[in-house]
Design an enzyme around this catalytic site. Sequence first.
Site, mmCIF file in Angstrom:
data_model
loop_
_atom_site.group_PDB
_atom_site.id
_atom_site.type_symbol
_atom_site.label_atom_id
_atom_site.label_comp_id
_atom_site.label_asym_id
_atom_site.label_seq_id
_atom_site.Cartn_x
_atom_site.Cartn_y
_atom_site.Cartn_z
ATOM 1 C CD GLU A 77 -62.209 -81.604 86.915
ATOM 2 O OE1 GLU A 77 -62.719 -81.877 86.213
ATOM 3 O OE2 GLU A 77 -61.538 -82.059 87.986
ATOM 4 C CB THR B 204 -58.450 -71.181 88.202
ATOM 5 O OG1 THR B 204 -59.297 -72.536 87.806
ATOM 6 C CG2 THR B 204 -58.768 -70.361 89.503
#
Length: 648
Positions: A458, A213
């Site tokens: 996730e 990320t």
Amino acid sequence: MMNSSLLTTGCRLGPSCISLLNRVAARTAATATSAASAPVTSESRANEQPQGTKDTEKKVKSARVSNSFVLNLYRGNFHPNELFPYPNVLNEEQKENVKVFIDPIWKFFEEKNDSVKNDINEKISEETMNGLKEQGAFGIQVPVEYGGLGLNNTQAARLYEVVTSHDLAVSICLGAHQSIGFKGILLFGTEAQKQKYLPKLAGGEYTAAFALTEPSTGSDAASIKTKAELSADGKYYVLNGSKIWISNGGFAEVFTVFAQVPSVDDKTGQVQNKMTAFIVERKFGGLTSGPPEKKMGIKASNTTEVFFEDCKVPVENVLGGVGNGFKVAMNILNNGRFGMVVGLSGTMKMAIRKAIDFAKNRRQFGRTIDTYGNIQEKLVRMETRQYITETLGFLLAQNMDRGSTEYQCEAAIGKIFASESAWFVLDEAIQIHGGMGFMRATGLERVVRDLRIFRIFEGANDILRLFVGFTGLQYVGTHLRELQNAVKSFNFNAIVGEGSKRLRRNIGMSSGPNINEFIHPSLHPCGLLLSKSIDRFGSTIEQILIKHGKSIRDEQFIVHRIGEMTIDLFTMAASLSRCTQSFKLQSPTAVHESNLVRIWCEEAHDRINSTIDTIQNPAFTARTKLMTEIAREMVDKESTVPVHPLGF
């Protein structure tokens, strides 16, 4: 229009039937594929040109057959292979091997780990970390030859269930380490990479983290900006960029990092970025971590930003090959999701035990509150969601152990259902406790804070719902494209199959797939509901594709609800499968389970029918346009729009 054509010509295969099938396929085949997130396969592109009848029939079958139960729902099909009977992969020796670890780990968390202290200090204690390493918890699925416990997915799931029922922050640390942190080495690593890293990771000498990320990417993983450029001598890549919200980011020694590698296209001569995965060690230099983030929950879990400044990564540390980063990332995330599902099942079970203990001892108006219908409904709904979550988690883990490879939709549904069910169960547990539930001493307020992140990380649940919906739509679109080819080449068998299928539906003869042959007789009424739901769902999907074509990409109001219906269908089927297995094994809880399943299936059936009626209603379309308009006005004003009732 479709109904009348098929009624008059479907059985005779007249020109209008062929024309109709051709129009249906032509209008929807390519559009559903372009709407989905995954690319069209080279095989399906090859099939676009009509060939001989025999070749076309073969390619139609190869393109439309999937082992995924969920994907087949989108065509109104019941594909039982990976669901019925409910899998049971562990032999007695494997069960004993995992039982050896359960009691010690349970005892460790009860006696050694202080989750409240961890939360207050915003750090997992050294005693806990060292104790887990001694228990082998840092290498649960690492093969024995590399120094791990060597457990399969199902065995590991049972341990994750124990850990997560006690401390979500610790489970995040362990999960970030092995479920995603070094999972890529297990899945894609070379033998040299495995020998170099796995022994130290399994023993806890090294801790791992997963770095995907970035500040500007979020759910759009493919748009990462971190760069990795090959050095002039071709010996290493120079990594520059940053990652955010990295679990274990402050102390991990080994990172799975994703970056764009600039490469020259041989055909065009243009530079293109190829997302690539790397194994990066902190000791390489050029890697630094920010301070721990201040968070709403999982405070003891270390979360930091990670920076790369001219970090030199040896070429032999490319993981899975240059340009395969997206594939590596998605496989890691899909492969590890079963751990979250079964873990949250354990969390729910803990909360239910606390709620029951309180309810049967708390007296109000002359009797204990467990005797009141309001509390009874809460308890039943809490147990139902826990039961189905547990069912999904161990179904997924066992299918993975059986060699299933096409489980991305099932894994996504498991993650969605588990995280939202856990939130529901903890909220209800607090409500049952009343004011006591709000107090730290009860032990629920920390858990509900910890839980909130699970619906986000996730894969945010909103995105995963769309992923499931678009993946299913693509599968139908690919099938319809192949059907178009079959019609063009006059593939008699394919045309008869589709024509008769539509004919049965349109004259009300279709009752859906025969599910009751797979389930216990006491569950047959639920099987009939599932059968009808699958049949209507498949028909609705095709109608939606025909109506919207390429614009389905922009119809998130609809696709979101398609994802919701998919979750209901899959959970209905999974619970019927597990309950049937309980009857088969003569489990003493089989009747109790069947009552839970009956409630869930009846209500899910009602939700599916209601949703289909809604999305087909013009009033729904009008409301979605209103919502789009209202949202734009809010964004333009950057606030709520209505004038205050007092006028100032």
